[in-house]
Write an enzyme that holds these catalytic residues in place. Structure first.
Site, mmCIF file in Angstrom:
data_model
loop_
_atom_site.group_PDB
_atom_site.id
_atom_site.type_symbol
_atom_site.label_atom_id
_atom_site.label_comp_id
_atom_site.label_asym_id
_atom_site.label_seq_id
_atom_site.Cartn_x
_atom_site.Cartn_y
_atom_site.Cartn_z
ATOM 1 C CE LYS A 78 -3.964 1.944 2.597
ATOM 2 N NZ LYS A 78 -4.826 1.789 3.783
ATOM 3 C CB SER A 158 -8.166 3.558 2.782
ATOM 4 O OG SER A 158 -7.337 2.942 3.770
ATOM 5 C CB SER A 182 -8.514 0.776 5.746
ATOM 6 O OG SER A 182 -9.269 1.956 5.729
#
Ligand SMILES: [Mg+2]
Ligand SMILES: [Zn+2]
Lengths: 490, 491, 99
Positions: A78, A158, A182
């Protein structure tokens, strides 16, 4: 379709050990798939050349019989994990060209164990969102399509870039961060496994902060086993993070296949509101049946403060974020929009550099901490947070784990804008209390909706009981026989 | 309580002063990072990624800094918190990389201390300390290297500070100055802070207001940038005059931050009028509370060195020194060490108290004067304490008169030689031979018949004249006690 | 709980950022709605409940993580400045700040 991108890590490793395949071939298969699935926009930055170079080194170690525990594991990271020399943006314009000179501890550990970073994945800007649509680099598309194939769906967020890449077989596993759901929510919406570990299990050093008392890094993979493998290698104490726990990390793989006979599963009644999506409710019941079949005892429990979890979260997370994001001021790194005075420079830079959702949350956070509001909002939220945590502590006196759906709905369409902010925040309703309490939670795919979209169930446990989570998740995985998206079907 | 009012044409005014002192902890590394603390270095070299607030960086607290705050709190008789917390103080500023300062607001590590100061009238007064908290220092902006840029150096960023906040207990510039002197001394004794105001390791902000006696306190101004004790006095005096002038002309004092300008000795309002501050303090979620045990605090207590007041009391009790003399000796770190080394080397004195007093007088008299002239600190003294003791011993043995000893001292301070060697080489030994002295006295009597007559007719005061003449004739070497005896006998 | 336009302007100033002009009005309505929803927390009885700062408050770990006073970092000016939008002579540079 390349068979290599369908296999689990242990299967791939066996093939490499048998000299049927090289790590370079595996990494090539994955980088090819990254290209084929480029339109998903799962990656912000890719690094195929560097990955191939590391693959060569991994091959040499295999040849010398010095292979590390994760040698050759193609990993997506990420874009809020700093990696030395690799652009790290947190999905924001304000960090569009930021290149760290350092690597986050968890990435360092995983790379040290031999895994190969194939790219940095897209995310909601500064991890603020549940859809991966607020990224400066555009939305990520969920590899799953509804049966009518009518429109592109969100991957959740997210960490939507990470979950989408794992679902699309453009990485074998991925790193995400979970502040209010997330990791678990996008895992559920993309039909992959994702775990949010106990707060403090994985170091936060080098991860771009959203809300420091809630943020926790964790892995995604297509199987419980690969997820457990990644967590085993990334967890552990770090002296650079004062909130990192001093804890001897167990071998989570040993939890897989262990019987759950006689263990108790709590079903919180507050997670079954009147309007709960019928298909989600169906799969929840189905999962309960599987666990009963495996010998677990199912108990109804009550978590009465659940309904206060979301408003509490929407005070604490923005408050911490408003402070954490003050460092993006155009002086030392990141975007700078010049101004006549330094104060102008700050305002112009932050106004141009942050997207609307980030700005809104910074303002909410600023407001709840401001003079006259602190006690009424922030301090009150901290006390309610304690109540939410007490709920869980009381429940774990009676049960080993808690089973809930991960999300209230399946993936919705990109552009199907939720304009009502509260409806948008409700996306996190099943996940945020976990972060408030700091306990671990894992999401496992269990089935598909009639539309053909993945549904995930969440297993929660007490602090540092990740082994129990893997144990249950593995039972569910075996029972569900959930079919991952084939790399070819995209 | 003593009152020091200021009298003007319109009546009396009372001044109220509180101090906020930032004392830089004498640590090797910073409060939350492993970068070195430094006074002067190339820009941005003593900076870690944490100090520059790079994304993802986290603070880890320095144990030593906590211990120094506890030490300081104990020395100032404060209550040490078993549980204290780091808070974030949020504001934007050029030298504040994180966009917040990590400080302690709600739960400081020390509360409720006090410090005694000496008033001009010889009395003492207790100044209460509200709190001591730990916090990070900011970086530095340099404004004069470029016509329209400021340059930022983060070397100081993250250095540990103890902020020591007094209650508004002081009523004059003298009191504020004495507080800082006493505090500085204690910090140096403790070793928790260098306390060099000119290097910025001790920085004082002065809060000051004036009001009519018996009425509530006035609006206060905060004066920053006051970096010497003399400047504190100047800044306060200027500010008193400014505030009284405003109030006497029916204007009001603004609650504001002012800067002290050393070149003019005045204060001025800071040009950048900041918005109403709203620091939005909240506990830093990146850090854990500082949790201390009674046991730990006890151990720190036991490790405290003897502090200036305790040392002064001991010097008065053990060595019979006056309060004044003892105060002079303890008012820096090295002098009491020097003094006690001298005492250790004194030999053959019947009256120990007399010897101790003599040593004290020599140090605060001749030695200080000589060192002052040479601009040397006592630990760099050309006369080692052992040698000063030898000199005093010669006096005690009657081998040197005080006057001769001073001559020897002058040579010692230039050459560092042993006193006995100087005495031998220059033949400075005191004449204690009765025969020789009697001959000199006889000569003096013979030379001054008129004086002898006057003395005998009752002018007792002339005795000193004969002593002086005898001394002069002997070249300063005569033993004064013996001269007295012989003169009395012969006159 | 009504959040007024002037509140928005005040917190924008504190946070050193601006919403798009046309959004400021909409945002105050939106925010008012969010705070109406948040205000349900007022019904929770929090008497005697300690504020929870961190999940670690509830686990049995040594509360204070501290390091020894050793110089182990720094001397990396190039790294510190490597992402600087503007640096000169080893300093970050910004528009002139007046004190
Ligand atoms: Mg202050
Ligand atoms: Zn301060």
């Amino acid at each position: 379709m390349n068979e290599l991108i369908q296999l689990s890590y242990s299967a791939l490793r066996q093939k490499v050990l048998n000299k049927e395949v090289t790590v370079q071939e595996i990494v090539k298969a994955y980088t090819d798939q990254m290209q084929k699935t480029e339109k998903l926009n799962a990656f912000v930055t890719i690094c195929p050349d560097q990955a191939l170079k590391q693959a060569q080194e991994a091959d040499q170690r295999f040849q010398k019989g010095e292979a590390r525990p994760l040698d050759g594991f193609p990993l997506a990271v990420k874009d809020n994990f700093c990696v030395q020399g690799m652009r790290t943006t947190a999905g924001s314009k304000i960090l569009e060209n930021f290149v760290p000179t350092y690597t986050s501890t968890v990435v360092q550990k995983l790379v040290g164990a031999g895994s190969i970073v194939v790219g940095k994945t897209n995310m909601d800007e500064f991890a603020m969102g549940s859809s991966t649509t607020t990224s400066f680099f555009g939305p990520t598309v969920n590899p799953w399509k509804s049966k009518d194939h009518a429109s592109d769906l969100i991957p959740g967020g997210s960490s939507g870039g990470s979950s989408a890449s794992v679902a699309a077989h453009s990485s074998l596993g991925a790193l995400g961060s979970d502040t209010g759901g997330s990791i678990r929510q996008p895992a559920a919406l993309c039909g992959v496994v994702g775990i949010k570990p106990t707060y403090g299990l994985c170091s936060r050093y080098g991860i771009i902060a959203f809300a420091s008392s809630l943020d926790q890094a964790g892995p995604f993979a297509r199987t419980v086993e690969d997820t457990a493998l990644l967590l085993r290698e990334m967890a552990g104490h770090d002296s650079k993070d004062s909130t990192s726990l001093q804890y001897q990390v167990p071998d989570y793989l040993k939890a897989l296949g262990k019987s759950i006979r006689g263990m108790k599963v709590g079903i919180p009644k507050e997670y079954r509101p009147d309007g709960l999506n019928a298909e989600i409710a169906h799969w929840w019941d189905q999962t309960i049946l599987w666990l009963k079949d495996a010998g677990a005892e199912v108990v109804e429990i009550s978590l009465p403060y659940t309904k206060y979890g979301l408003p509490t979260y929407y005070i604490i997370a923005p408050a911490e974020a408003s402070s954490n994001l003050a460092r993006y001021d155009g002086v030392r790194y990141g975007l700078r929009v010049p101004g006549g005075t330094l104060d102008d420079l700050y305002s112009y830079t932050r106004t141009a550099g942050f997207g609307d959702e980030v700005k809104r949350r910074i303002l909410i956070g600023t407001y709840v901490l401001s003079a006259g509001k602190y006690e009424d909002y922030y301090l009150r939220a901290q006390r309610v947070r304690q109540c939410v945590t007490n709920d869980f502590n009381a429940a774990y006196q009676k049960v080993d784990v808690i089973l809930t759906p991960t999300t209230a709905n399946t993936a919705f369409k990109i552009g199907e804008n939720i304009t009502d902010p509260i409806a948008m925040y409700l996306q996190d309703v099943f996940t945020v209390t976990t972060n408030l309490a700091g306990i671990p939670g894992i999401s496992v795919p269990v089935g598909l909706s009639k539309e053909g979209l993945p549904i995930g169930m969440q297993v929660l446990g007490p602090m540092l009981q990740e082994e129990k989570l893997f144990q249950f998740a593995h039972i569910i995985e075996q029972a569900a026989r959930f079919k991952n998206l084939g790399g070819h079907s995209l | 309580m003593t009152h020091s009012f200021i009298k003007t044409a319109t009546g009396l005014w009372e001044v109220v002063i509180g101090l906020e002192v930032h004392a830089q902890v004498k640590s090797l590394s910073k409060l939350f990072s492993g970068a070195a603390t430094s006074f002067a270095a190339d820009p941005n070299t003593k900076v870690s990624l944490v100090d520059a607030a790079l994304p993802g960086m986290l603070p880890v607290v320095n144990k030593f800094c906590i211990e120094q705050a506890v030490k300081t709190g104990l020395a100032l008789r404060g209550d040490i918190a078993l549980h204290s917390v780091f808070d974030r103080k949020n504001y934007f500023y050029a030298d504040l990389p994180q966009g917040y300062q990590i400080s302690q607001f709600y739960h400081p590590i020390v509360r409720n201390g006090f410090l005694e100061i000496d008033l001009e009238n010889g009395e003492t007064k207790t100044i209460h300390i509200e709190r001591i908290h730990l916090e990070q220092d900011a970086g530095k902006s340099i404004h004069d290297l470029h016509p329209d840029k400021s340059f930022i150096d983060l070397n100081r960023s993250g250095t540990a500070l103890m902020e020591i906040v007094t209650k508004p207990d002081m009523r004059s510039a003298h009191e504020a100055m004495d507080f800082i002197k006493k505090l500085r001394l204690i910090l140096r004794y403790l070793g928790s802070c260098d306390a060099n105001m000119d290097e910025g390791s001790l920085r004082v902000d002065v809060n000051i207001s004036v009001h009519r006696p018996g009425t509530p306190f006035g609006t206060r101004a905060e004066i920053k940038n006051v970096n010497s004790i003399r400047f504190i006095g100047q800044a306060i005096d200027h500010e008193i005059n400014r505030q009284i002038a405003l109030l006497e002309s029916d204007q009001s004092v603004d609650q504001e931050t002012r800067l002290f300008d050393a070149s003019s000795g005045t204060t001025r309002s800071m040009r950048s009028k900041e918005d109403a501050q709203d620091y939005r303090y909240f506990p830093d979620p990146d850090l854990r509370p500082i949790v201390l045990t009674e046991d730990y605090i006890q151990k720190v207590q036991e490790s405290l060195p003897e502090l200036p007041n305790e040392k002064r009391t001991r010097f008065m009790e053990d060595y019979g020194l006056s309060r004044y003399d003892a105060t002079v000796l303890v008012s820096d770190l090295e002098t009491p060490l020097y003094y006690e080394k001298v005492l250790k080397n004194l030999k053959g004195w019947k009256d120990q108290i007399e010897a101790a007093k003599l040593a004290s007088n020599w140090i605060s008299g001749e030695l200080f004067a000589a060192l002052n002239e040479k601009n040397l600190s006592i630990d760099k003294s050309p006369i080692a304490p052992e040698k000063l003791a030898q000199l005093l011993n010669l006096i005690g043995e009657g081998k040197l008169s005080g006057r001769l000893a001073k001559d020897v001292f002058e040579i010692m301070i230039e050459t560092g030689q042993e006193p006995e060697k100087i005495v031998d080489e220059k033949g400075l030994v005191q004449i204690s031979d009765t025969g020789a002295l009697e001959a000199i006295v006889d000569q003096v009597i013979k030379d001054n018949p008129k004086m002898v007559e006057e003395y005998k007719s009752g002018k007792d005061k002339l005795f000193g004249f004969f002593v002086g003449q005898t001394m002069k004739l002997s070249g300063g070497k005569a033993n004064p006690q013996m001269i007295n005896e012989i003169l009395k006998r012969k006159l | 709980m009504e959040i007024k336009k002037q509140d928005i302007l005040r917190i924008e100033r504190l946070a050193r950022l601006k919403l798009p002009e046309q959004e400021e009005q909409g945002f105050s309505q939106r925010l008012s709605k969010v705070f109406d929803w948040i205000d349900q927390l007022r019904e929770v009885s929090i008497e005697g409940v300690d504020p929870m700062v961190s999940p670690l408050d509830t686990v049995n770990v040594p509360k204070t993580t501290w390091r020894n006073d050793e110089v182990s970092d720094g001397e990396c000016q190039d790294q510190i400045l490597s992402n600087a939008p503007e640096a000169q002579h080893g300093y970050f540079s910004v528009p002139k700040v007046v004190e």
